[in-house]
Design an enzyme around this catalytic site. Structure first.
Site, PDB file in Angstrom:
ATOM      1  N   HIS A 162      -2.106  29.702 -45.349  1.00  0.00           N
ATOM      2  CA  HIS A 162      -1.635  31.096 -45.196  1.00  0.00           C
ATOM      3  C   HIS A 162      -1.551  31.502 -43.719  1.00  0.00           C
ATOM      4  CE1 HIS A 162      -2.730  31.501 -49.518  1.00  0.00           C
ATOM      5  NE2 HIS A 162      -3.784  30.772 -49.148  1.00  0.00           N
ATOM      6  N   SER A 283      15.439  32.647 -19.608  1.00  0.00           N
ATOM      7  CA  SER A 283      16.155  33.844 -20.024  1.00  0.00           C
ATOM      8  C   SER A 283      17.023  34.305 -18.867  1.00  0.00           C
ATOM      9  CB  SER A 283      15.145  34.938 -20.385  1.00  0.00           C
ATOM     10  OG  SER A 283      15.755  36.209 -20.291  1.00  0.00           O
ATOM     11  N   ASN A 291      11.668  29.439 -22.930  1.00  0.00           N
ATOM     12  CA  ASN A 291      11.872  29.582 -24.373  1.00  0.00           C
ATOM     13  C   ASN A 291      12.001  28.237 -25.089  1.00  0.00           C
ATOM     14  OD1 ASN A 291      11.932  32.394 -24.097  1.00  0.00           O
ATOM     15  ND2 ASN A 291      14.131  32.357 -23.617  1.00  0.00           N
ATOM     16  N   TYR A 323      39.381  12.562 -61.277  1.00  0.00           N
ATOM     17  CA  TYR A 323      39.631  12.991 -59.903  1.00  0.00           C
ATOM     18  C   TYR A 323      40.383  14.317 -59.883  1.00  0.00           C
ATOM     19  CZ  TYR A 323      41.293  13.328 -55.147  1.00  0.00           C
ATOM     20  OH  TYR A 323      41.536  13.791 -53.885  1.00  0.00           O
TER      21      TYR A 323
HETATM   22  N1  ARG Z   1      42.459  12.451 -49.222  1.00  0.00           N
HETATM   23  C1  ARG Z   1      42.161  12.366 -50.610  1.00  0.00           C
HETATM   24  C2  ARG Z   1      40.712  12.758 -50.851  1.00  0.00           C
HETATM   25  O1  ARG Z   1      39.969  12.792 -49.939  1.00  0.00           O
HETATM   26  C3  ARG Z   1      42.381  10.968 -51.118  1.00  0.00           C
HETATM   27  C4  ARG Z   1      42.633  10.870 -52.558  1.00  0.00           C
HETATM   28  C5  ARG Z   1      43.937  11.534 -52.905  1.00  0.00           C
HETATM   29  N2  ARG Z   1      44.300  11.293 -54.263  1.00  0.00           N
HETATM   30  C6  ARG Z   1      45.258  11.961 -54.860  1.00  0.00           C
HETATM   31  N3  ARG Z   1      45.510  11.668 -56.101  1.00  0.00           N
HETATM   32  N4  ARG Z   1      45.919  12.928 -54.239  1.00  0.00           N
HETATM   33  O2  ARG Z   1      40.322  13.054 -51.945  1.00  0.00           O
END
Ligand code: ARG
Length: 465
Positions: A162, A283, A291, A323
């Site tokens: 503490h 400062s 500092n 993705y």
């Molecule tokens: N520059 C893209 C990234 O970092 C690479 C992959 C792109 N893939 C796509 N299907 N547009 O994700």
């Protein structure tokens, strides 16, 4: 104007119009993903070797690709390569340069591959190296702490809970606490590295490929321990990047706690440390000031490292498999966190070598605050008084000391015995700072012998002995 200009993009086949300039600017990642060039080329070379081995391209084409990529890498390293935003990212910049250089063979490199698995591969290769670099930096910081623990062996100080003085400890014990934190950071990174070190290439766009590739060959070429099991999981996965960010976060948070201590300890109020002039600033208005800006900045930078983790967690949060372009947002966060934590680690090692502890002040601070009260209670426990009762007895003794504005050790034996006749003359060793410290012989405790053992073990582990 309809059909004004057919797209020149590598993916431009089905497009009638060129991309809007605003879209190019908005979607390009080359400004930051150029730093993946080495790993992109490394991955492409392994892929090309595999394609040739599988008869998907000829041996000559394979060699031309590898040779072309070697030349491109040299060009990038010379600073002669021109990165083009209209080619979006590092993958297409390199592939286009390769095709310009070697002709049709270059256009075969992307066989059985998608940027979706390629970017995942590049990032893993990059982070695998970064994990190793971080491990080396952490090891240097640990060594700096171990050296300081060795230099100040025997120096006493108050240990706090503490932020109130709690029990006397050895400064070396306090310093070795940080060695433990950084050890866990290293172990965590090693675990993260294991999960990074799995080959994603071959997942292709997300469903795998109909071409006869050999993923295990590529894994061996690139030193991966295994290959990913599910192509859909692979292209949508950034767990490894999030995990790396978490590892970086704990490192930075450990550094931040250290920074906070250095800031407090270098104040007049504590006056426990003097940070060397070269690591402090003045400062612009108050001539007397010196500092602790470096620890302050290190503490402050924790915000951006934490922000990076939060940002990527939020980016991934609602994404459907597999993705999505959102994932491109992963790299800047990780790069920034990596740069910040690496810089913080390397300056910490220097800072520590340039910090002098004020041994007298630390020692003086162990007097006052009844820090050996627990020792008195333990003394009574050893004489068979139940701990809760011992706690009560000592509490009443402390109250008397407060009334008289004196320390436990200032009371006479007779006065002490009025609270409990279990107390005898040997109590005065117990109430001394050294007596207290050296009684803490439990494993992991602050007794000088335990700390010496711990330090020797650490020096051994770090290869310093
Ligand atoms: N520059 C893209 C990234 O970092 C690479 C992959 C792109 N893939 C796509 N299907 N547009 O994700």
């Amino acid at each position: 104007m309809a059909g004004q200009q057919q797209s020149e993009k590598m993916w431009g086949g089905r497009f009638a119009e060129a991309t809007a300039a605003s879209v190019e600017a908005y979607s390009a990642s080359i400004q930051y993903d150029a730093r993946l060039y080495h790993h992109d080329i490394m991955g492409s070379k392994a892929h090309a070797r595999m394609l040739a081995r599988q008869g998907l391209i000829t041996a000559e084409e394979g060699e031309a690709i590898v040779q072309g990529l070697t030349e491109i890498e040299a060009e990038i390293e010379r600073g002669a390569f021109v990165f083009k935003p209209e080619l979006e990212d590092i993958h297409m910049n390199i592939e286009k340069a390769l095709t310009d250089r070697i002709g049709p063979a270059g256009a075969k490199l992307h066989t059985a591959r998608s940027r979706n698995d390629q970017v995942n591969l590049d990032f893993r290769l990059y982070l695998r190296d970064e994990a190793d670099a971080l491990d080396a930096l952490l090891c240097e910081v640990q060594k700096a702490f171990a050296r300081a623990a060795r230099r100040y062996l025997g120096t006493v100080m108050p240990g706090y809970t503490h932020l109130q003085r709690a029990q006397p400890v050895l400064l070396s014990h306090h310093l070795l606490a940080y060695v433990e934190m950084f050890q866990r950071d290293r172990e965590r990174l090693a675990g993260c590295r294991q999960r990074i070190n799995i080959l994603p290439l071959g997942a292709a766009a997300m469903a795998g490929t109909g071409l006869p590739i050999d993923r295990r060959f590529v894994a061996d070429e690139l030193g991966f321990a295994a290959i990913t099991a599910n192509s859909m999981d692979t292209t949508g996965d950034r767990d490894f990047a999030l995990e790396m960010l978490f590892c970086l976060n704990l490192i930075q948070i450990h550094l931040s706690r250290l920074s906070e201590e250095l800031v407090l300890w270098s104040s007049k109020e504590f006056d426990f440390v003097r940070i060397g002039d070269r690591y402090c600033t003045g400062s612009s208005i108050m001539p007397q000031k010196k500092n602790p800006d470096i620890p302050e900045l290190m503490r402050g930078k924790t915000g951006r490292v934490t922000g990076a983790l939060m940002a990527l967690l939020m980016t991934v949060k609602g994404l459907p498999l597999t993705y999505n372009r959102d994932l491109q947002e992963d790299k800047e966060q990780v790069f920034d966190a990596l740069d910040t934590v690496k810089a913080s680690l390397s300056i910490t090692a220097e800072l520590l070598e340039n910090t002098v502890f004020n041994v007298e002040r630390l020692q003086a601070a162990t007097i006052g605050g009844f820090m050996t009260a627990t020792d008195l209670a333990d003394y009574l426990v050893k004489r068979n008084l139940p701990f809760r009762q011992a706690h009560g007895v000592v509490g009443r003794i402390v109250a008397l000391c407060q009334q008289r504005d004196c320390e436990l050790i200032d009371l006479s034996l007779d006065e002490l015995r009025q609270f409990s006749d279990l107390i005898e003359a040997d109590i005065f060793t117990v109430l001394s700072v050294d007596g207290s410290i050296n009684s803490r012989l439990s494993d992991g405790g602050t007794a000088q012998v335990r700390v010496e053992e711990a330090l020797a073990r650490v020096e051994q582990q770090l290869g310093m002995a």
